[in-house]
Design an enzyme around this catalytic site. Structure first.
Site, PDB file in Angstrom:
ATOM      1  N   ASN A 164       0.796  -1.237   0.000  1.00  0.00           N
ATOM      2  CA  ASN A 164       0.000   0.000   0.000  1.00  0.00           C
ATOM      3  C   ASN A 164       0.824   1.281   0.000  1.00  0.00           C
ATOM      4  OD1 ASN A 164       0.702  -0.559   2.692  1.00  0.00           O
ATOM      5  ND2 ASN A 164      -1.056   0.572   3.449  1.00  0.00           N
ATOM      6  N   GLU A 262       4.102  -3.954  12.275  1.00  0.00           N
ATOM      7  CA  GLU A 262       3.136  -2.867  12.096  1.00  0.00           C
ATOM      8  C   GLU A 262       1.933  -3.472  11.382  1.00  0.00           C
ATOM      9  OE1 GLU A 262       2.841  -0.003  13.339  1.00  0.00           O
ATOM     10  OE2 GLU A 262       4.809  -0.095  14.284  1.00  0.00           O
ATOM     11  N   CYS A 296      -3.107   1.828   6.470  1.00  0.00           N
ATOM     12  CA  CYS A 296      -3.390   1.277   7.799  1.00  0.00           C
ATOM     13  C   CYS A 296      -3.882   2.370   8.738  1.00  0.00           C
ATOM     14  CB  CYS A 296      -2.195   0.535   8.361  1.00  0.00           C
ATOM     15  SG  CYS A 296      -0.683   1.450   8.255  1.00  0.00           S
ATOM     16  N   GLU A 476       8.242   2.761  14.650  1.00  0.00           N
ATOM     17  CA  GLU A 476       9.108   3.011  13.514  1.00  0.00           C
ATOM     18  C   GLU A 476       9.294   4.516  13.355  1.00  0.00           C
ATOM     19  OE1 GLU A 476       8.678  -0.136  10.260  1.00  0.00           O
ATOM     20  OE2 GLU A 476       6.688   0.757  10.409  1.00  0.00           O
TER      21      GLU A 476
END
Ligand code: ADP
Length: 511
Positions: A164, A262, A296, A476
């Site tokens: 994505n 993640e 997300c 992250e």
């Protein structure tokens, strides 16, 4: 070192791309290829890519392991210089790579070029971070002791990424991994291997020594699985689905390695009765629908105060029904296709199911096939009202252009509903009330919190990650990346005894 071109050849006008292992572009050991098609037009073949297997993974990990010691001992200043050069190379290709991103992933050209520009910024950011101090100096119980920590790389890191954000996510994992002295085996999503090739080309051309960064393309079972099981891989950073994340947890728990996950989100945008409605509308629609909802951090629940839910939903309907859905290369297009046919069918099925479960369909509602859109993976931007917060639509990540409106009575219920999901990635509140904003920041279970802006906004210089099922309690980006990609060494250095002390000890021993 200037790498040979990634192109292994052309067949029928279609380019063929290899793996990058030990500083060389080469085909998969099997010689097999897989196809990558444009989701806006399935007749458009973007390229053929190496369909790799265990043998290719082993070779890539061996190359990374061999390069690890040399790269660890390369000065951070030199590593920084290479990242900076890669940023300049990628920047010179932003238009081309952005266009390729759109062609293989389907987001609009503006988003494709924007994401590629983001990757350039991330490379620059970690070129800077590589030059920051990586240890701390502590007082010791013994005043003469020099006591400090230094950060060292993990060794060989596996980078496993989704489709994505096909250039930004790989960059925000690979840049810090390299900056802090790790070597990398990169396995991109099979739906977006061209962006992976372009990123690796830029880094290789910038002068990475052979073996420091390796790319292996192919299927999850054939490439991802042997990669995460390889004992020489000491760190794994993964972005993708909760289902795969759960599998990786089990594999890694058994063999032991550092793991960063993640995963998904079910991100709420809460709109209180005192919100600036025009402002909230734009942010809710963009948060839900840009990139066809395939982020997300996308907004998938609009949790709206009952005082304004009727008119707010009507205005959402107008905006969502008016979105221009079509060829993502066209400048007027706001929403492109989903990433592939399989995802478009899956999301259409979820829309159908939500309708059967009792949610009220207000806009959209399934596939779009008119005006040439039958050749692509198009799903209409879809709005549901009267969503039961505990239904599947209220609880599960659909990863498509689907927004559900949930009515609540005031702030406390809104936050309780927002928190009643297994995810906790990002959340927004729209209000003019500072007290409510602060209470929301305190009460919401999310790793990324916005007040008066959309859930999907994320800047690269700050930590990124979720609470609860959205992540693995790590972060992250920004300085947080250092915690994952390094391990600490604590160093005690005492001065050697002085000649006088040695003589005293000797004479004491003789007496
Ligand atoms: P998405 O469909 O959003 O990309 P996935 O979780 O299916 O999410 O995949 C994310 C990445 O993980 C992809 O590169 C995929 O090939 C890889 N992957 C999927 N399953 C596994 C697995 N069992 N082991 C290692 N990697 C995997």
């Amino acid at each position: 070192m200037v790498a040979a071109p990634s192109r292994a050849g052309t067949a029928g006008g279609v380019e063929t791309y290899g793996n990058f292992v030990g500083g060389e572009w080469r085909p998969a050991a099997s010689g097999d290829l897989f196809e990558n098609r444009n989701p806006a037009d399935r007749d458009d073949l973007v390229g053929r890519f190496a369909a790799s297997g265990e043998e290719d993974v082993r070779a890539a990990v061996a190359a990374a392991a061999e390069a690890a010691e040399g790269w660890r001992l390369t000065s951070a200043i030199a590593r920084s210089g290479i990242l900076l050069k890669a940023a300049a190379i990628l920047e010179s290709r932003v238009q081309q790579v952005g266009r390729e991103l759109t062609r293989e992933e389907g987001k609009t050209l503006k988003e494709g070029i924007g994401e590629t520009t983001r990757a350039v910024q991330i490379l620059r950011y970690y070129a800077g971070e590589a030059q920051q101090p990586t240890g701390e100096h502590y007082p010791s119980m013994s005043p003469a002791t020099l006591l400090y920590t230094q950060r060292e790389p993990l060794g060989v890191v596996a980078v496993i990424t989704p489709w994505n954000f096909p250039i930004a996510i790989p960059t925000w994992k690979i840049a810090p991994a390299l900056a802090y002295g790790n070597t990398v085996v990169f396995k991109p999503a099979s739906l977006t291997p061209l962006c992976a090739v372009r990123l690796v080309e830029a880094l290789a051309e910038a002068g990475l020594p052979p073996g420091v960064l390796n790319l292996v393309t192919g299927a999850a079972s054939a490439v991802g699985d042997p990669l995460v099981r390889d004992e020489r891989v000491t760190g794994i950073t993964f972005t993708g689905s909760n289902a795969v994340g759960g599998e990786l947890r089990k594999i890694v728990a058994e063999r032991g390695a550092k793991l960063q996950l993640e995963l998904g989100g079910k991100n709420p945008a809460i709109v209180l009765a005192d919100a600036d409605v025009d402002h909230a509308l734009g942010h809710v629609v963009n948060g839900a629908m840009m990139s066809a909802g395939q982020k997300c951090t996308a907004t998938s629940r609009a949790i709206v105060d009952r005082e304004l839910v009727g008119p707010f939903t009507e205005r959402l309907r107008e905006r969502i029904a008016g979105l221009v859905v079509g060829d993502p290369q066209r400048p007027e297009t706001q929403i492109g296709p989903l990433v592939d046919e399989g995802n478009a069918e899956r999301v259409a099925g979820e829309i159908e199911r939500a309708t059967q479960d009792g949610a009220r369909l207000i806009a959209g509602g399934g596939r779009l096939t008119d005006n040439g859109r039958g050749r692509g993976a198009y799903v209409a931007p879809t709005l549901f009202a009267d969503v039961d917060p505990d239904s599947r639509l209220g609880q599960e990540e659909l990863f498509g252009p689907v927004l559900g409106v949930i009515a609540v009575d005031g702030m406390d219920e809104a936050v309780a509903v927002a928190n009643r999901v297994r995810f906790g990635l990002s959340a927004s509140l729209f209000t003019r009330d500072l007290g409510r904003a602060l209470a929301f920041v305190q009460g919401i279970q999310a790793g990324i919190v916005h007040v008066n802006s959309e859930t999907a906004g994320a800047e690269p210089q700050v930590p990124f990650g979720g609470m609860k099922g959205s992540s693995s309690y790590s972060r992250e980006q920004g300085k947080a990346a250092r915690d994952f990609f390094t391990q600490l060494k604590t160093v005690y250095i005492d001065p050697p005894p002085t000649p006088v002390a040695v003589a005293e000890r000797r004479s004491g021993g003789a007496a």
